[in-house]
Design an enzyme around this catalytic site. Structure first.
Site, PDB file in Angstrom:
ATOM      1  N   TRP A  27      -9.553   8.730   9.899  1.00  0.00           N
ATOM      2  CA  TRP A  27      -9.423   7.621   8.954  1.00  0.00           C
ATOM      3  C   TRP A  27     -10.685   6.785   8.790  1.00  0.00           C
ATOM      4  CZ3 TRP A  27      -4.947   7.452   6.175  1.00  0.00           C
ATOM      5  CH2 TRP A  27      -3.885   8.231   6.656  1.00  0.00           C
ATOM      6  N   TYR A  62      -5.209   9.940   2.550  1.00  0.00           N
ATOM      7  CA  TYR A  62      -5.399  10.643   3.816  1.00  0.00           C
ATOM      8  C   TYR A  62      -6.893  10.893   4.056  1.00  0.00           C
ATOM      9  CZ  TYR A  62      -0.341  11.441   3.889  1.00  0.00           C
ATOM     10  OH  TYR A  62       1.030  11.281   3.898  1.00  0.00           O
TER      11      TYR A  62
END
Ligand SMILES: NC(=O)c1ccc[n+]([C@@H]2O[C@H](COP(=O)([O-])OP(=O)(O)OC[C@H]3O[C@@H](n4cnc5c(N)ncnc54)[C@H](OP(=O)(O)O)[C@@H]3O)[C@@H](O)[C@H]2O)c1
Length: 326
Positions: A27, A62
């Site tokens: 992330w 994502y």
């Protein structure tokens, strides 16, 4: 692998869906797509296809878009493939700094939905998405605005079908009332350890009801309307399949032990039994697998060999809820 038609569509999808959240290197911002990350995506895609999985789940956010981007690069090596797979992505959550200087927010504005889909199509290197899901409800959403955005995407040929994620029955009914076409999917967190959906099914008119708000009637609504139910985090992030249980309650440890026993008795990996518990539910829940590892994908697919007895299903449920059935 067994396929099933998604009602209201011409799509036929595998009983298991491959979630792509783990691709693209995590992330953090500013991560480059390295050859290793490209190799990981290629191996993941190849393993899924080899196992008969034709259904892939993405989201604009994502790995900050890198999951879609690296998957798109893997697809580009196989131009004939696009027509043979079902690509689903999501929008409705904006990362911080998208656009620059803004905080992270939920956003079901038409502006966000349209821009997000353009970004997803560019990163995946495809002209259309099979399914677009609204990721997580935006407190400021307006049905008319979402319907306009969906119409525009449909007319432009950018999205074929629409669905939702993390929505309760009333949110779905509200949104549906503005749409010309039926919602085709709701993706929800459902697993042995996150079993509010199953609690809701048995708890009405019982003193011992105990499940998170919002589950009332979700499954029944979806079954009645032919909305495909998809389960995210179906393996509780590995908690029942050899992962870390130290911070989990006693009930989770007991459930993991029972999963292991039932799996060992069948000569199968724990993944097979934990997922079989979801597959046994007559609502036809599609587990959205989260692993990026080919060996774990193979273990997950073995769930299709398991048909738990009623007694096994209830024993697992009782272990997971940590108390006797009411
Ligand atoms: N709609 C939503 O709001 C939402 C939210 C979350 C996720 N999703 C979707 O659902 C998919 C699945 O979610 P999920 O990733 O949470 O599913 P999951 O299958 O419950 O968990 C998969 C994760 O657990 C790890 N794992 C599995 N077995 C393990 C073990 N024995 N030991 C340690 N780690 C283990 C995997 O790592 P490895 O990769 O190393 O195997 C992976 O990071 C995602 O890919 C995404 O597509 C949707």
């Amino acid at each position: 692998m067994e396929k099933h038609p998604i009602p209201h569509t011409d799509l036929s999808v595998s009983r298991l869906c491959a979630g792509c959240m783990g691709l693209g290197g995590g992330w953090e911002a500013g991560v480059e797509l390295t050859p290793e990350l490209e190799k990981q995506a290629r191996e993941f895609l190849d393993a899924a296809l080899e196992l008969g999985i034709n259904f892939f789940d993405h989201a604009n956010l994502y790995a900050r878009g890198r999951a879609e981007a690296v998957f798109g690069r893997a697809l580009r090596g196989q131009p004939d493939l696009r027509a043979k797979i079902v690509l689903q992505s999501k929008c409705g959550i904006r990362w911080a700094d998208d656009p620059p200087g803004t905080p992270q927010r939920y956003d079901f504005s038409a502006e966000h939905i349209l821009a997000s889909v353009d970004g997803t199509l560019r990163r995946l290197g495809t002209e259309y998405l099979d399914i677009l899901l609204l990721h997580r409800p935006d407190a400021l959403w307006q049905g008319e605005e979402i319907a306009r955005a969906f119409d525009s995407l449909k007319q432009a040929g950018k999205v074929r079908y629409f669905g939702v994620s993390n929505q309760n029955r009333f949110q779905m009914e509200y949104l549906q009332s503005f749409l010309k076409e039926p919602l085709v999917a709701n993706q929800l967190q459902m697993s042995l350890l996150y079993h509010g959906f199953a609690e809701a099914g048995i708890s009405f008119n019982q003193d011992s009801a105990g499940y998170p708000d919002g589950w009332e009637g979700v499954l029944e609504y979806c079954r009645l309307k032919g909305v495909d139910l998809q389960a995210w985090s179906p393996l509780d992030r590995g908690a029942l399949t050899g992962g870390d249980l130290r911070k989990r309650p006693e009930s989770a440890r007991k459930t993991a032990a029972l999963v292991k026993n039932l799996a060992q008795a069948r000569g199968l990996p724990a993944e097979a039994v934990a997922l079989a518990w979801l597959l046994k539910h007559p609502a036809g829940i599609v587990p959205v697998l989260g692993t990026t590892r080919p060996d774990r994908l193979r273990a997950c697919v073995r769930a299709l060999e398991v048909n738990l007895s009623r007694e096994e299903w209830y024993s697992l449920f009782e272990a997971a809820r940590g108390r006797a059935m009411p």
